[in-house]
Design an enzyme around this catalytic site. Structure first.
Site, PDB file in Angstrom:
ATOM      1  N   ARG A  67       0.865  -1.188   0.000  1.00 45.79           N
ATOM      2  CA  ARG A  67       0.000   0.000   0.000  1.00 45.79           C
ATOM      3  C   ARG A  67       0.894   1.228   0.000  1.00 45.79           C
ATOM      4  O   ARG A  67       1.732   1.381   0.884  1.00 45.79           O
ATOM      5  CB  ARG A  67      -0.913   0.007   1.231  1.00 45.79           C
ATOM      6  CG  ARG A  67      -2.164   0.904   1.051  1.00 45.79           C
ATOM      7  CD  ARG A  67      -2.926   1.068   2.344  1.00 45.79           C
ATOM      8  NE  ARG A  67      -2.131   1.786   3.307  1.00 45.79           N
ATOM      9  CZ  ARG A  67      -1.987   1.451   4.596  1.00 45.79           C
ATOM     10  NH1 ARG A  67      -2.613   0.401   5.107  1.00 45.79           N
ATOM     11  NH2 ARG A  67      -1.223   2.156   5.393  1.00 45.79           N
ATOM     12  N   GLU A  69       5.091   6.874   2.389  1.00 48.81           N
ATOM     13  CA  GLU A  69       5.889   5.644   2.416  1.00 48.81           C
ATOM     14  C   GLU A  69       5.154   4.583   1.617  1.00 48.81           C
ATOM     15  O   GLU A  69       3.985   4.747   1.268  1.00 48.81           O
ATOM     16  CB  GLU A  69       6.080   5.142   3.858  1.00 48.81           C
ATOM     17  CG  GLU A  69       4.759   4.733   4.512  1.00 48.81           C
ATOM     18  CD  GLU A  69       4.919   3.749   5.663  1.00 48.81           C
ATOM     19  OE1 GLU A  69       5.982   3.146   5.823  1.00 48.81           O
ATOM     20  OE2 GLU A  69       3.927   3.577   6.403  1.00 48.81           O
ATOM     21  N   ASN A  80       4.163   0.520   2.092  1.00 46.81           N
ATOM     22  CA  ASN A  80       4.136  -0.586   3.051  1.00 46.81           C
ATOM     23  C   ASN A  80       4.174  -1.892   2.277  1.00 46.81           C
ATOM     24  O   ASN A  80       3.268  -2.166   1.494  1.00 46.81           O
ATOM     25  CB  ASN A  80       2.852  -0.535   3.874  1.00 46.81           C
ATOM     26  CG  ASN A  80       2.689   0.795   4.580  1.00 46.81           C
ATOM     27  OD1 ASN A  80       3.272   1.033   5.621  1.00 46.81           O
ATOM     28  ND2 ASN A  80       1.919   1.694   3.982  1.00 46.81           N
ATOM     29  N   SER A 100      -2.623  -2.992   5.904  1.00 46.92           N
ATOM     30  CA  SER A 100      -3.946  -3.389   6.395  1.00 46.92           C
ATOM     31  C   SER A 100      -5.055  -2.417   6.012  1.00 46.92           C
ATOM     32  O   SER A 100      -4.829  -1.429   5.329  1.00 46.92           O
ATOM     33  CB  SER A 100      -3.891  -3.588   7.907  1.00 46.92           C
ATOM     34  OG  SER A 100      -3.425  -2.426   8.514  1.00 46.92           O
ATOM     35  N   LYS A 122      12.510   2.429   5.256  1.00 43.17           N
ATOM     36  CA  LYS A 122      12.632   3.866   5.023  1.00 43.17           C
ATOM     37  C   LYS A 122      13.980   4.181   4.365  1.00 43.17           C
ATOM     38  O   LYS A 122      14.090   5.105   3.563  1.00 43.17           O
ATOM     39  CB  LYS A 122      12.508   4.624   6.344  1.00 43.17           C
ATOM     40  CG  LYS A 122      11.303   4.242   7.224  1.00 43.17           C
ATOM     41  CD  LYS A 122      10.012   4.827   6.730  1.00 43.17           C
ATOM     42  CE  LYS A 122       8.847   4.696   7.714  1.00 43.17           C
ATOM     43  NZ  LYS A 122       8.160   3.396   7.744  1.00 43.17           N
ATOM     44  N   LYS A 143      12.934   9.840  10.702  1.00 42.45           N
ATOM     45  CA  LYS A 143      12.301   8.511  10.693  1.00 42.45           C
ATOM     46  C   LYS A 143      13.288   7.381  10.947  1.00 42.45           C
ATOM     47  O   LYS A 143      14.269   7.235  10.218  1.00 42.45           O
ATOM     48  CB  LYS A 143      11.652   8.258   9.331  1.00 42.45           C
ATOM     49  CG  LYS A 143      10.553   9.220   8.967  1.00 42.45           C
ATOM     50  CD  LYS A 143       9.830   8.720   7.717  1.00 42.45           C
ATOM     51  CE  LYS A 143       8.592   9.542   7.445  1.00 42.45           C
ATOM     52  NZ  LYS A 143       7.777   8.926   6.384  1.00 42.45           N
ATOM     53  N   GLU A 170       7.953   0.399  11.535  1.00 42.96           N
ATOM     54  CA  GLU A 170       6.629   0.450  10.918  1.00 42.96           C
ATOM     55  C   GLU A 170       5.572   0.522  12.006  1.00 42.96           C
ATOM     56  O   GLU A 170       5.848   0.249  13.167  1.00 42.96           O
ATOM     57  CB  GLU A 170       6.386  -0.825  10.090  1.00 42.96           C
ATOM     58  CG  GLU A 170       7.408  -1.081   9.011  1.00 42.96           C
ATOM     59  CD  GLU A 170       7.363  -0.066   7.909  1.00 42.96           C
ATOM     60  OE1 GLU A 170       6.273   0.450   7.610  1.00 42.96           O
ATOM     61  OE2 GLU A 170       8.422   0.242   7.340  1.00 42.96           O
ATOM     62  N   GLY A 171       4.367   0.846  11.607  1.00 39.93           N
ATOM     63  CA  GLY A 171       3.244   0.735  12.523  1.00 39.93           C
ATOM     64  C   GLY A 171       2.826   2.014  13.210  1.00 39.93           C
ATOM     65  O   GLY A 171       1.908   2.020  14.012  1.00 39.93           O
ATOM     66  N   ARG A 204      -7.412   7.601   5.296  1.00 36.88           N
ATOM     67  CA  ARG A 204      -7.363   7.702   6.761  1.00 36.88           C
ATOM     68  C   ARG A 204      -7.231   9.165   7.137  1.00 36.88           C
ATOM     69  O   ARG A 204      -6.490   9.903   6.479  1.00 36.88           O
ATOM     70  CB  ARG A 204      -6.159   6.930   7.307  1.00 36.88           C
ATOM     71  CG  ARG A 204      -6.269   5.435   7.123  1.00 36.88           C
ATOM     72  CD  ARG A 204      -4.979   4.761   7.530  1.00 36.88           C
ATOM     73  NE  ARG A 204      -3.870   5.198   6.689  1.00 36.88           N
ATOM     74  CZ  ARG A 204      -2.583   4.985   6.967  1.00 36.88           C
ATOM     75  NH1 ARG A 204      -2.240   4.347   8.075  1.00 36.88           N
ATOM     76  NH2 ARG A 204      -1.631   5.411   6.162  1.00 36.88           N
TER      77      ARG A 204
HETATM   78  P1  ADP Z   1       4.929   4.071   9.646  1.00 41.74           P
HETATM   79  O1  ADP Z   1       5.699   3.009   8.981  1.00 41.74           O
HETATM   80  O2  ADP Z   1       5.113   4.121  11.111  1.00 41.74           O
HETATM   81  O3  ADP Z   1       3.483   4.084   9.223  1.00 41.74           O
HETATM   82  P2  ADP Z   1       5.117   6.548   8.136  1.00 41.74           P
HETATM   83  O4  ADP Z   1       6.263   6.962   7.319  1.00 41.74           O
HETATM   84  O5  ADP Z   1       3.890   6.152   7.415  1.00 41.74           O
HETATM   85  O6  ADP Z   1       5.618   5.417   9.132  1.00 41.74           O
HETATM   86  O7  ADP Z   1       4.764   7.726   9.145  1.00 41.74           O
HETATM   87  C1  ADP Z   1       3.721   7.608  10.097  1.00 41.74           C
HETATM   88  C2  ADP Z   1       2.824   8.821  10.042  1.00 41.74           C
HETATM   89  O8  ADP Z   1       3.585  10.015  10.246  1.00 41.74           O
HETATM   90  C3  ADP Z   1       2.136   9.016   8.701  1.00 41.74           C
HETATM   91  O9  ADP Z   1       0.944   8.281   8.649  1.00 41.74           O
HETATM   92  C4  ADP Z   1       1.928  10.511   8.674  1.00 41.74           C
HETATM   93  O10 ADP Z   1       0.763  10.852   9.413  1.00 41.74           O
HETATM   94  C5  ADP Z   1       3.130  11.049   9.416  1.00 41.74           C
HETATM   95  N1  ADP Z   1       4.199  11.401   8.455  1.00 41.74           N
HETATM   96  C6  ADP Z   1       5.153  10.568   7.985  1.00 41.74           C
HETATM   97  N2  ADP Z   1       5.956  11.199   7.122  1.00 41.74           N
HETATM   98  C7  ADP Z   1       5.518  12.457   7.047  1.00 41.74           C
HETATM   99  C8  ADP Z   1       5.937  13.611   6.314  1.00 41.74           C
HETATM  100  N3  ADP Z   1       6.994  13.569   5.491  1.00 41.74           N
HETATM  101  N4  ADP Z   1       5.234  14.749   6.475  1.00 41.74           N
HETATM  102  C9  ADP Z   1       4.179  14.807   7.313  1.00 41.74           C
HETATM  103  N5  ADP Z   1       3.740  13.769   8.032  1.00 41.74           N
HETATM  104  C10 ADP Z   1       4.392  12.592   7.906  1.00 41.74           C
HETATM  105 MG    MG Z   2       2.668   4.602   7.481  1.00 39.24          MG
END
Ligand code: ADP
Ligand code: MG
Length: 432
Positions: free
Chosen positions: A83, A102, A104, A109, A263, A322, A326-327, A408
Site C-alpha cells: 500500500r 511511504e 508498506n 492493512s 525507510k 524517521k 513500521e506501525g 485515513r
Molecule cells: P509508519 O511506517 O510508522 O506508518 P510513516 O512513514 O507512514 O511510518 O509515518 C507515520 C505517520 O507520520 C504518517 O501516517 C503521517 O501521518 C506522518 N508522516 C510521515 N511522514 C511524514 C511527512 N513527510 N510529512 C508529514 N507527516 C508525515
Molecule cells: Mg505509514
C-alpha cells in the site's frame, strides 16, 4: 473478547480528483519497482550496509535474506501486496501536490474494513439530505483484489490440497479486517488457516523439497499480518521466520520484499539516477514515480549527512526524522527531532534514521468517531493509500494491479500514527 466498531469520520473528506487519479496511475509502477528491488541483491546490500550496522532489527531481517539466498531460493512464485501512502502537500500558491509518505510492503492493512466506509458515508449524507453527493461516492473493495492475488499465487503453487496460512498476531486487534480477505478466499474454495509464529515454531516443518507443512497440512501461501516490528519476535519467532523463508511456500512478502519497504530504501530511491537503474527502459514509469517523491535525505556519516543534520537542527519544523520502524508512532518532529538529532549528530547511531521533508496538507473540519471517546469536531488532515497487488512466476509478471484505496484521517495535533495506533480513523474520499 471485546468488540468495538472501527473508528471512522462522520463525513467523507474532500480529495482532489486529479491527485486521486495520479495515485492510481502510478501504482503498477510502484509494484514493478518493489519487485525489482526485491530481486536486486546488490542494491539491498549496498543500501542497507550502514543501517544494519546500527539497527539490530533490520540487521536480523537482512541476515535471513542473505542466508536464504546462499541456500538458493526454493520459492518460485512471488506475491506482493503493498500500500503506497500519500498526503496532499499544499504548495505556496495553494495548489495541492501528491507526495508519497511511504510504501508498506508487509501487513498493509484496512483493505477489508475500508470496503464498508463508502456505504456508511453514503448513508450519513442521505440523512443530511445530500442524496446527490451520496451517489458520487466511489465503490471500493480492496479485499477482493488482495484475495485475487493470493488466489493466483495459490493456483500457481500448484497443489489443490494446500492451504493459505494467515500469519497473525498473538493478540488480535484487527481480525475483522483480515476476515474480509479470508472470506473472499473461502468463497473461491481455498482453505485458510490462521497461525501465529509460535504455532509455526511448534508445528511447522519442511520436507526434502522444502515444502512447508503445518501439522501435516501443506501450505501454499503465507500471508503475513505480523512480523514487521521488533516486538513481534523472540528467539523462537525468529527461528519460525527463518523456517518460513527457507520454504517453497509463496511468502507475502518474502523477506527481500519486506526489506524493499524500509525507510532507508525509500530514501536511496530518491537519489538522481537510482530509479533509472532499477527500472531500465521504463522512463515514463520512472517519471510518474519520481513526481510523487518528497525530499528525502541520508544521515550516513560524511559531509552530506553532516550538512543535512545541521540544517534540520536549525529548522526542525521543515523535516520528519524517521527510524527503520513500521506501525506508526515512531517518527520524530519539531523540538523532539532537534533534541534527538543534536544528541546523535556525531555518532553512527544517526544512520539508523533518515530525514524527510515534512508534508503540509490543508486541514479540513470533521468529526472523528471512536468507541468510548467524546464526540468533537477536529481540524483534520487525510492520508490516501492505494493497494497494489502483483504475482510473479520466475521472471514473468502474471498479475500487476491497483486493488483499491484507503483514506485515513486524523486530527492535526497528532503528528504521527495510523488507525491501529489509535490516532487516525477510516474515511471515504469525496472527489472534488
Ligand atoms: P509508519 O511506517 O510508522 O506508518 P510513516 O512513514 O507512514 O511510518 O509515518 C507515520 C505517520 O507520520 C504518517 O501516517 C503521517 O501521518 C506522518 N508522516 C510521515 N511522514 C511524514 C511527512 N513527510 N510529512 C508529514 N507527516 C508525515
Ligand atoms: Mg505509514
Amino acid at each position: 473478547q471485546v468488540v468495538n466498531y472501527a473508528p471512522f469520520t462522520l463525513l467523507p473528506s474532500a480529495v482532489p480528483s486529479a491527485l486521486f487519479e495520479q495515485a492510481y496511475a502510478v501504482q503498477q509502477d510502484f509494484n514493478l519497482l518493489v519487485d525489482a528491488i526485491s530481486q536486486n541483491k546488490e542494491f539491498l546490500e549496498r543500501t542497507l550496509a550502514s543501517t544494519i550496522k546500527v539497527d539490530d532489527f533490520t540487521a536480523r531481517l537482512f541476515r535471513i535474506h542473505m542466508q536464504v539466498l546462499e541456500e538458493g531460493l526454493a520459492q518460485s512464485v512471488f506475491l506482493g501486496i503493498n500500500r503506497s501512502d500519500y498526503m496532499f502537500d499544499c504548495g505556496v500558491d495553494g495548489t495541492p501536490a501528491l507526495k508519497q509518505i511511504e510504501i508498506n510492503t508487509i501487513a498493509a492493512s484496512f483493505g477489508g474494513l475500508t470496503s464498508r466506509t463508502a456505504a456508511v458515508h453514503g448513508r450519513v449524507l442521505k440523512v443530511l439530505g445530500k442524496s446527490k453527493e451520496a451517489s458520487r461516492l466511489l465503490p471500493n473493495n480492496p479485499s477482493i483484489g488482495l484475495a485475487l492475488g493470493i488466489a493466483k499465487a495459490w493456483e500457481l503453487y500448484g497443489s489443490q490440497s494446500a492451504v493459505v496460512m494467515f500469519l497473525v498476531e498473538e493478540v488480535q486487534r484487527n481480525i475483522f479486517d483480515q476476515r474480509c480477505v479470508e472470506n473472499e478466499l473461502w468463497n473461491r474454495n481455498i482453505r485458510v488457516i490462521r497461525k501465529r509464529f509460535r504455532d509455526v515454531f511448534e508445528e511447522g516443518s519442511l520436507d526434502d523439497a522444502k515444502r512447508l507443512y503445518m501439522d501435516g497440512q501443506e501450505v501454499a501461501v503465507v500471508y503475513y499480518r505480523e512480523g514487521y516490528v521488533p516486538t513481534n519476535y523472540d528467539q523462537q519467532n525468529w527461528e519460525a521466520r527463518l523456517l518460513l523463508e527457507r520454504s517453497r511456500a509463496v511468502k507475502c512478502p518474502d523477506i527481500a520484499t519486506q526489506l524493499a519497504g524500509t525507510k532507508k530504501v525509500q530514501q536511496e530511491l530518491s537519489r538522481p539516477g537510482m530509479l533509472e537503474r532499477l527500472l531500465p527502459g521504463r522512463d515514463e514509469a520512472v517519471a510518474r514515480i519520481r513526481a510523487t517523491f518528497a525530499g528525502l535525505y541520508s544521515l550516513d556519516m560524511g559531509e552530506e549527512g553532516d550538512k543535512i543534520a545541521a540544517t534540520a537542527i536549525a529548522d526542525p519544523d521543515r523535516f520528519v526524522l524517521k527510524p527503520q520502524r513500521e506501525g506508526g508512532g515512531n517518527n520524530l518532529y519539531g523540538e523532539e527531532l532537534r533534541q534527538v538529532l543534536e544528541k546523535i549528530r556525531d555518532s553512527p547511531e544517526r544512520t539508523s534514521y533518515i530525514l524527510m521533508d515534512k508534508i503540509k496538507p490543508q486541514p479540513a473540519m470533521n468529526y472523528l468517531l471512536r468507541a468510548h471517546s467524546p464526540l468533537q469536531v477536529s481540524k483534520c488532515i487525510s492520508e490516501l493509500g492505494i493497494f497494489g497487488v502483483y504475482v510473479r512466476q520466475g521472471k514473468e509478471m502474471v498479475m500487476n494491479k491497483a486493488a483499491g484505496h484507503l483514506l485515513r484521517t486524523k486530527a492535526i495535533e497528532h503528528a504521527d500514527g495510523g488507525v491501529a495506533a489509535g490516532v487516525a480513523v477510516l474515511d471515504t474520499p469525496y472527489l472534488v
